[in-house]
Write an enzyme that holds these catalytic residues in place. Structure first.
Site, short mmCIF file in Angstrom:
data_model
loop_
_atom_site.label_atom_id
_atom_site.label_comp_id
_atom_site.label_asym_id
_atom_site.label_seq_id
_atom_site.Cartn_x
_atom_site.Cartn_y
_atom_site.Cartn_z
N SER A 563 12.83 44.94 95.12
CA SER A 563 12.32 46.08 95.88
C SER A 563 13.28 46.38 97.03
O SER A 563 14.46 46.62 96.79
CB SER A 563 10.91 45.78 96.36
OG SER A 563 10.25 46.96 96.72
N ASP A 646 7.66 51.28 86.41
CA ASP A 646 7.74 51.20 87.86
C ASP A 646 7.94 52.61 88.41
O ASP A 646 9.02 53.17 88.30
CB ASP A 646 8.91 50.29 88.28
CG ASP A 646 8.97 50.07 89.77
OD1 ASP A 646 8.18 50.71 90.51
OD2 ASP A 646 9.79 49.25 90.22
N HIS A 678 6.35 47.41 88.87
CA HIS A 678 7.19 46.86 89.94
C HIS A 678 7.17 45.33 89.92
O HIS A 678 7.99 44.70 90.57
CB HIS A 678 6.67 47.39 91.28
CG HIS A 678 7.67 47.36 92.39
ND1 HIS A 678 8.90 47.99 92.32
CD2 HIS A 678 7.63 46.79 93.62
CE1 HIS A 678 9.56 47.81 93.44
NE2 HIS A 678 8.83 47.08 94.25
#
Length: 701
Positions: A563, A646, A678
């Site tokens: 991320s 995602d 994600h």
């Protein structure tokens, strides 16, 4: 932003790892039933990825009203079935005896424990009842489609629950009834997708219905035909609902915005719905950020909830608001405190509110002394009541001499503990994974301070391989945290397992760089609009300082992260100046321009990046702090993980980065996970993830 048990008994312990992993969960026995002698018969070894997935995953389900019994859940993952299996266990707090409470295939979750010992729980979408003291389980409901997020009224005569309601014909099969085999989505506004799914026109709504012995009356939709979500999407649950103490009204959390307004705002509010009149009142009117988790005090005289001040700032300081419902008077109990609240719970005597919050690299217990008179403007007393190298991850309930809490360490998954007020110590109540950990070589964890480039003290956790020898040299991994305003504490992960990494022979350093909570509100806020600035320099300061240690092999240092941590890896790839030999990025942001154009929670991008790429005032975000602008300096082997579902960091980010590396002739690998968002939720996919992760490090580091 981004928005995060036990082995077998006796002879079964000698079965191979593969066989144990494939066994049905009749082997789920609490460790307290296994003798020390059996544990000692097991040989020690370094942790493997399979060991990680054999651990039981503990959830606290609740305390009985008399405080004598703790109900908890244990989930085990079956690689054969590629799914988890959860059962409930009952622990007597008097003699610490454990008995299995449920054993049906599926997953049970406790809704309430009644004074007579009856446990009402959810199983396969229906309500069931079973008594702690014995007897068979009885199915109470048989509702088509099942029930979600159930809350009982104080008198038990009504239930509050949620279900999805079709309000917009976004999906072609709903818009064109004569074309049932079509699969097309049509939108005229934003909020067309969120997290890992496209908006199909269905909105979660709260419903009220009468309830008598499992019979549910006609359900009333509180939101009627309003296109809003409650529970809030995508992660809201039963904590978004509560009954008033007299049962005459319901409180619910909702962001009453639609389309672009929904995608660019965090302004959820606490609404009160009067059952008799159908009237709705906004209790947090004028409070512009997230308002969540409404909870009444045990005596029903006070209401509290968590609140953020700023609209669009999802990582703002989270405060506890106290309200006197009789006067509507509000007080911010934590406004003067330099921290942010994770969760809270009332004391039984109504005099305190306990909460957990990150502080200096851990998550600890705090207590607020609740003011008797809200008109008195003296600052409420806040005290930290726990301290140690562990995280307190949740408050289960209060006993006479302490609290029942959940806790983790970097080297230990969630277990349930008793925190004693007098001794200020944690004592384990569950020991689900102790026998498993007893078979593994230990990995030492230490804290370390470094001077950052601006002179500030920078804290890092360091985890060392088993049997660490300071006279040897070790490959080292710099872990870059996501968020970006997420804490790196003593949490436990079943994917980013630092214990597992260290067990493979790597030292791992985890800096609490700029942007992380636990070091004051300013430290937390400093990363906004400065993603590629001081936070990246903090990473470099931490690894440069640690590299001075004689046991660090400077020629074998890698950087890893997901991320914002994946973004950090992409940024470091262009600015590290030879520090790193290998890089791994999971679902990282690569091109801030295309990311702004495809991510779904635009409030986050507007606040943290400054706004749109076509606005000149944000130029630095899309140039200096944009990894794609530094690709000309990429020359380090890089592994890129990317989830196909995602929508927070959409697929193009990983594909663009991989394509750039390939075209530049940089050794690179793409691991594309079409069914993952994600995160990585499938057990089989997680095993592939671990194998590719460590194979890459073996190849390149």
């Amino acid at each position: 932003m981004y928005m995060n048990k036990l082995s077998v008994l006796a002879a079964a312990l000698l079965i191979s790892v593969t066989t144990v992993a494939q066994r049905k969960p009749e082997v789920k026995i609490d460790k307290s039933l296994i003798t020390t002698k059996v544990q000692e018969s097991l040989g020690k070894k370094n942790m493997t990825a399979m060991d990680l997935w054999e651990l039981g995953r503990v959830s606290a389900e609740g305390l009985s009203p008399d405080g004598k019994t703790l109900l908890y859940g244990v989930s085990y993952y079956s690689l054969n079935d590629n799914k988890s299996e959860k059962d409930l266990f009952a622990l007597s707090l008097a003699d610490k005896s454990v008995k299995q409470f449920t054993a049906e295939a599926g997953g049970e979750s406790v809704l309430k424990i009644e004074a007579n010992g009856d446990v009402i729980y959810s199983f396969k979408g229906q309500l069931w009842r079973k008594n702690l003291h014995g007897g068979a389980a009885v199915q109470l409901t048989d509702v088509e489609g099942g029930l979600e997020n159930v809350k009982f009224s104080p008198d038990g005569k009504h239930i509050l629950f949620s279900k999805a309601v079709l309000l917009k014909n976004y999906h072609s099969v709903d818009k064109y009834k004569d074309l049932p085999k079509s699969n097309i989505y049509i939108y005229d506004d934003l909020d067309y997708r969120h997290w890992d799914s496209f908006n199909d026109g269905r909105f979660n709504h709260p419903f009220i219905a009468s309830y008598t012995d499992g019979k549910i009356g006609e359900a009333l939709d509180i939101l009627k035909d309003e296109p809003y979500y409650s529970p809030t999407a995508p992660f809201g649950g039963a904590e978004d609902f509560t009954w008033s103490p007299d049962g005459k009204s319901v409180l619910y959390v909702c962001k009453k915005k639609f389309g672009k307004d929904y995608a660019t705002s965090t302004n959820t509010d606490i609404y009160e719905y009067e059952v008799a009149t159908g009237k709705t009142k906004n209790l947090s009117e004028g409070m512009l950020g997230y308002d969540t988790n409404p909870v009444f005090s045990p005596d029903g005289k006070r209401l509290s909830w968590m609140s953020m001040k700023t609209d669009g700032y999802e990582a703002d300081k989270n405060d506890i608001i106290l309200v006197d419902p009789s006067t509507s008077q509000k007080v911010n109990l934590t406004a003067h405190w330099d921290g942010t609240v994770n969760s809270f719970a009332w004391s039984k005597d109504n005099k305190k509110i306990y909460f957990v919050a990150p502080t200096r690299g851990t998550v600890q217990l705090f207590a607020i002394h609740v003011p008797v008179n809200l008109n008195v403007r003296s600052l409420p007393v806040i005290e930290q009541i726990s301290d140690g190298q562990f995280d307190i991850t949740g408050i289960v309930g209060e006993l006479k001499d302490g609290l029942v809490v959940t806790s983790t360490k970097m080297t230990q998954a969630t277990e349930i503990y008793h925190y004693a007020f007098k001794s200020k110590k944690l004592a384990p109540l569950t020991t689900v994974n102790d026998a498993h950990y007893a078979r593994l070589n230990e990995t030492k964890v230490e804290g370390r301070f470094t001077k950052a480039s601006d002179g500030e003290d920078l804290f890092s956790w360091v985890i060392y391989p088993p049997d660490f020898d300071p006279t040897k040299k070790y490959p080292t991994l710099l872990f870059c945290q996501g968020g970006p305003q997420s804490a790196t504490t003593q949490g436990y992960s079943f994917r980013w397992s630092f214990q597992l990494m260290a067990s493979q022979g790597y030292i791992v350093i985890l800096p609490n760089r700029r942007g992380m909570p636990g070091w004051g509100v300013k430290w937390n806020e400093d990363i906004s609009k400065d993603w590629g600035g001081q936070a990246i320099r903090d990473y470099l300061s931490a690894i440069d300082d640690f590299s001075k240690e004689s046991y660090v092999d400077k020629s074998r240092i890698g950087a890893i992260g997901a991320s914002y941590g994946g973004y950090s890896v992409f940024m470091l790839a262009g600015v590290h100046e030879g520090r790193f030999k290998s890089l791994i990025s999971h679902c990282g942001l690569f091109d801030m321009t295309s990311w702004y154009g495809t991510t779904e929670e635009l409030f986050f991008a507007n606040h943290d990046l400054g706004g749109a790429y076509w606005d000149k005032k944000n130029e630095k975000t899309y140039t200096d702090f944009n990894p794609i602008k530094h690709v000309d300096k990429w020359n380090t082997p890089i592994l890129i993980f990317q989830g196909g579902k995602d929508y927070r960091v959409p697929i193009g980010q990983g594909l663009e980065a991989f394509q750039a590396a390939q075209l530049k002739g940089v050794k690179s690998r793409l691991v594309y996970m079409p069914d993952e968002n994600h995160w990585v939720l499938s057990g089989h996919n997680a095993q592939v993830w671990q194998r590719e992760f460590f194979d890459w490090l073996k190849e390149t580091l």
